[in-house]
Design a protein around this motif. Structure first.
Motif, PDB file in Angstrom:
ATOM      1  N   TRP A  52     -48.523 -44.548 -66.689  1.00 43.19           N
ATOM      2  CA  TRP A  52     -48.092 -44.936 -68.064  1.00 43.19           C
ATOM      3  C   TRP A  52     -49.140 -45.434 -68.842  1.00 43.19           C
ATOM      4  CZ3 TRP A  52     -46.038 -47.470 -63.572  1.00 43.19           C
ATOM      5  CH2 TRP A  52     -46.304 -49.026 -63.668  1.00 43.19           C
ATOM      6  N   GLY A  53     -48.891 -45.427 -70.014  1.00 39.83           N
ATOM      7  CA  GLY A  53     -49.878 -45.961 -71.307  1.00 39.83           C
ATOM      8  C   GLY A  53     -50.782 -44.701 -71.619  1.00 39.83           C
ATOM      9  N   ASP A  54     -52.158 -45.139 -71.924  1.00 43.68           N
ATOM     10  CA  ASP A  54     -52.776 -44.329 -72.814  1.00 43.68           C
ATOM     11  C   ASP A  54     -53.298 -43.045 -71.657  1.00 43.68           C
ATOM     12  OD1 ASP A  54     -54.696 -42.742 -74.413  1.00 43.68           O
ATOM     13  OD2 ASP A  54     -56.405 -44.248 -74.100  1.00 43.68           O
ATOM     14  N   SER A  57     -56.643 -38.553 -72.360  1.00 41.30           N
ATOM     15  CA  SER A  57     -57.810 -38.020 -71.367  1.00 41.30           C
ATOM     16  C   SER A  57     -57.097 -37.398 -70.297  1.00 41.30           C
ATOM     17  CB  SER A  57     -58.865 -38.680 -71.258  1.00 41.30           C
ATOM     18  OG  SER A  57     -59.718 -38.890 -72.446  1.00 41.30           O
ATOM     19  N   GLY A  58     -55.830 -37.606 -70.204  1.00 44.28           N
ATOM     20  CA  GLY A  58     -54.992 -37.107 -69.163  1.00 44.28           C
ATOM     21  C   GLY A  58     -55.103 -38.091 -68.026  1.00 44.28           C
ATOM     22  N   GLN A  59     -55.800 -39.304 -68.193  1.00 47.37           N
ATOM     23  CA  GLN A  59     -55.915 -40.403 -67.316  1.00 47.37           C
ATOM     24  C   GLN A  59     -54.668 -40.729 -66.679  1.00 47.37           C
ATOM     25  OE1 GLN A  59     -56.292 -40.594 -70.600  1.00 47.37           O
ATOM     26  NE2 GLN A  59     -57.079 -42.924 -71.130  1.00 47.37           N
ATOM     27  N   THR A  60     -53.494 -40.817 -67.251  1.00 49.76           N
ATOM     28  CA  THR A  60     -52.272 -41.211 -66.318  1.00 49.76           C
ATOM     29  C   THR A  60     -52.072 -40.131 -65.293  1.00 49.76           C
ATOM     30  OG1 THR A  60     -50.669 -39.733 -67.665  1.00 49.76           O
ATOM     31  CG2 THR A  60     -51.058 -42.116 -68.425  1.00 49.76           C
ATOM     32  N   GLY A  61     -52.724 -38.823 -65.474  1.00 53.50           N
ATOM     33  CA  GLY A  61     -52.495 -38.146 -64.216  1.00 53.50           C
ATOM     34  C   GLY A  61     -51.118 -37.371 -64.514  1.00 53.50           C
ATOM     35  N   LEU A 335     -55.049 -56.345 -63.885  1.00 46.06           N
ATOM     36  CA  LEU A 335     -55.311 -56.446 -65.195  1.00 46.06           C
ATOM     37  C   LEU A 335     -55.892 -55.260 -65.854  1.00 46.06           C
ATOM     38  CD1 LEU A 335     -56.576 -60.000 -65.324  1.00 46.06           C
ATOM     39  CD2 LEU A 335     -54.349 -59.274 -65.212  1.00 46.06           C
ATOM     40  N   GLY A 336     -55.550 -55.055 -67.214  1.00 52.30           N
ATOM     41  CA  GLY A 336     -56.143 -53.985 -68.042  1.00 52.30           C
ATOM     42  C   GLY A 336     -57.179 -54.585 -69.105  1.00 52.30           C
ATOM     43  N   ALA A 337     -57.638 -53.780 -70.247  1.00 55.70           N
ATOM     44  CA  ALA A 337     -58.489 -54.371 -71.186  1.00 55.70           C
ATOM     45  C   ALA A 337     -57.647 -55.546 -71.845  1.00 55.70           C
ATOM     46  CB  ALA A 337     -58.759 -53.139 -72.114  1.00 55.70           C
ATOM     47  N   ASN A 389     -56.526 -49.017 -70.629  1.00 52.92           N
ATOM     48  CA  ASN A 389     -55.164 -49.135 -71.373  1.00 52.92           C
ATOM     49  C   ASN A 389     -54.202 -48.384 -70.757  1.00 52.92           C
ATOM     50  OD1 ASN A 389     -56.228 -50.808 -73.679  1.00 52.92           O
ATOM     51  ND2 ASN A 389     -57.181 -49.156 -74.584  1.00 52.92           N
ATOM     52  N   THR A 390     -54.289 -48.067 -69.500  1.00 57.16           N
ATOM     53  CA  THR A 390     -53.380 -47.165 -68.864  1.00 57.16           C
ATOM     54  C   THR A 390     -53.218 -48.144 -67.409  1.00 57.16           C
ATOM     55  OG1 THR A 390     -54.581 -45.269 -69.152  1.00 57.16           O
ATOM     56  CG2 THR A 390     -53.292 -45.192 -67.402  1.00 57.16           C
TER      57      THR A 390
END
Length: 395
Positions: A52-54, A57-61, A335-337, A389-390
């Motif tokens: 979930w999240g940003d 670029s398809g980074q959540t999958g 932790l994320g950004a 941010n994911t």
């Protein structure tokens, strides 16, 4: 109200953590060191992958673009373990030893031999079936195999691949010939690894002292930090690094503008400095903030807090560890950004901090300054990263 507890990131213990367990099995429990009153870490189980999240670029999958505000399943496989997220991309191994990456790929950070983005979901990296762990930086990644070898790929302008040069690679390349690597962690443009002899080695960008070598010089190959052989786990933030020793002590170094080293000041440190006098079970680092679990499973956070990522109910930075609530059932934290997520002993997931991309998984884009439980979702290890941010989770 069930309980106000927990946070996220990397549960690091005697043999490793979310950013790198040099183990070939899916479940892992840290050894107990009685002299340090060290508490065993939870087992890491396999399961379905959720993101979930940003997802620009398809980074959540789970989505090829946009954002996801609630946990969404990534395919139907149920053998995922220990996912990690970089800036616009993500990777995760499976219990069969295969490694998969997806998302942005402009620097070859997916390790697929090209620079073509993969937005439709996970793609296997090569044919190897011996991967045990993976770490993701801004645009590079590194992984450990079951034979103790370390491999890196992606951007390399600062030498973050550890290959003795600054040439990028689009497929995994072995770092030296050492077969003693236990864990690996990646920051914005640097990398650190823990070897089985209890030594820590770092390389890449060093302008903020994040390599812990007493200088601000970049290194293109692994360099050992001091002479200590009792390091237990290590985690990289954007430009700061923290590690625990087998006695449970916590040490941090590098960039410190927001107090993310937890030393009571904002002075940069070029070498490891101990954080307080207490003992800790786990530590994890985000963009400019840090969280750790005490040996009693209490949660503590410090550093940047403009988005409420410390979970303290406000947006004031902290330069020393501050306890998050009064709970003692926190299990893991990542932790994320500018956001944080954690799990408790019941596998409930709690998130707080920035949420413009839905990275808290709460069904909206409203930020939270205190831990808030995700509805109808339980997760085991959860993963993000100091550039992410994911959020990813095994459910």
């Amino acid at each position: 109200m069930r309980r106000l507890l927990i946070a996220t990131a990397v549960t690091l213990a005697a043999m490793g953590g979310l950013f790198g367990l040099a183990r070939s099995d899916a479940a892992f429990t840290a050894k107990t060191t009685t002299a340090a009153k060290f508490t065993a870490a939870p087992a890491f189980s396999s399961g379905g992958l959720y993101g979930w999240g940003d997802s620009s670029s398809g980074q959540t999958g789970a989505a090829a673009s946009g954002s996801l505000t609630a946990p969404t399943a990534v395919g139907s496989a149920t053998t995922w373990v220990r996912p990690v997220a970089g800036a616009g991309f993500a990777c995760a191994p499976r219990t069969d030893g295969t490694l998969w990456c997806w998302g942005a790929n402009g620097s070859g950070q997916l390790g697929l031999g090209d620079t073509t983005a993969r937005t439709a979901g996970p793609v296997q990296v090569g044919g190897a079936t011996t991967w045990t762990a993976v770490a993701a930086g801004r645009q590079h990644a590194c992984g450990v195999r079951s034979n103790g070898t370390l491999w890196c790929w992606g951007a390399n302008a600062s030498g973050q691949l550890g290959l003795g040069d600054t040439t990028g690679r689009t497929a995994p390349v072995q770092v030296g010939t050492v077969t003693k690597w236990r864990t690996v962690t990646a920051g914005t443009a640097y990398t650190c690894g823990l070897r089985s002899d209890g030594t820590i080695w770092c390389w890449g960008a060093g302008a903020s002292g994040q390599l812990g070598l007493g200088t601000t010089t970049n290194r293109t190959a692994p360099v050992k930090i001091g002479t200590t052989t009792t390091w237990n786990a290590i985690v990289a933030g954007a430009a700061h690094t923290c590690a625990t020793r087998v006695d449970g002590s916590l040490w941090c170094w590098g960039e410190n503008a927001a107090g993310q080293l937890g030393l009571g000041s904002t002075a940069t440190k070029l070498s490891p400095v101990r954080v307080g006098t207490g003992t800790w079970r786990t530590v994890t680092a985000g963009g400019q903030h840090t969280c750790a679990l005490g040996t009693d499973s209490s949660l503590w956070c410090w550093g940047a807090n403009a988005s409420g990522q410390l979970g303290l109910g406000d947006t004031t930075d902290r330069t020393a560890p501050v306890r998050v609530g009064s709970g003692t059932t926190w299990r893991t934290v990542t932790l994320g950004a500018q956001h944080s997520c954690a799990t408790d002993t019941g596998n409930a997931v709690w998130c707080f901090g920035a949420n413009a991309s839905g990275q808290l998984g709460l069904g909206d884009t409203t930020g939270r300054t205190a831990p808030t439980e995700l509805p109808a979702f339980t997760g085991r290890p959860i993963g993000a990263g100091p550039e992410a941010n994911t959020t990813l989770a095994i459910g």
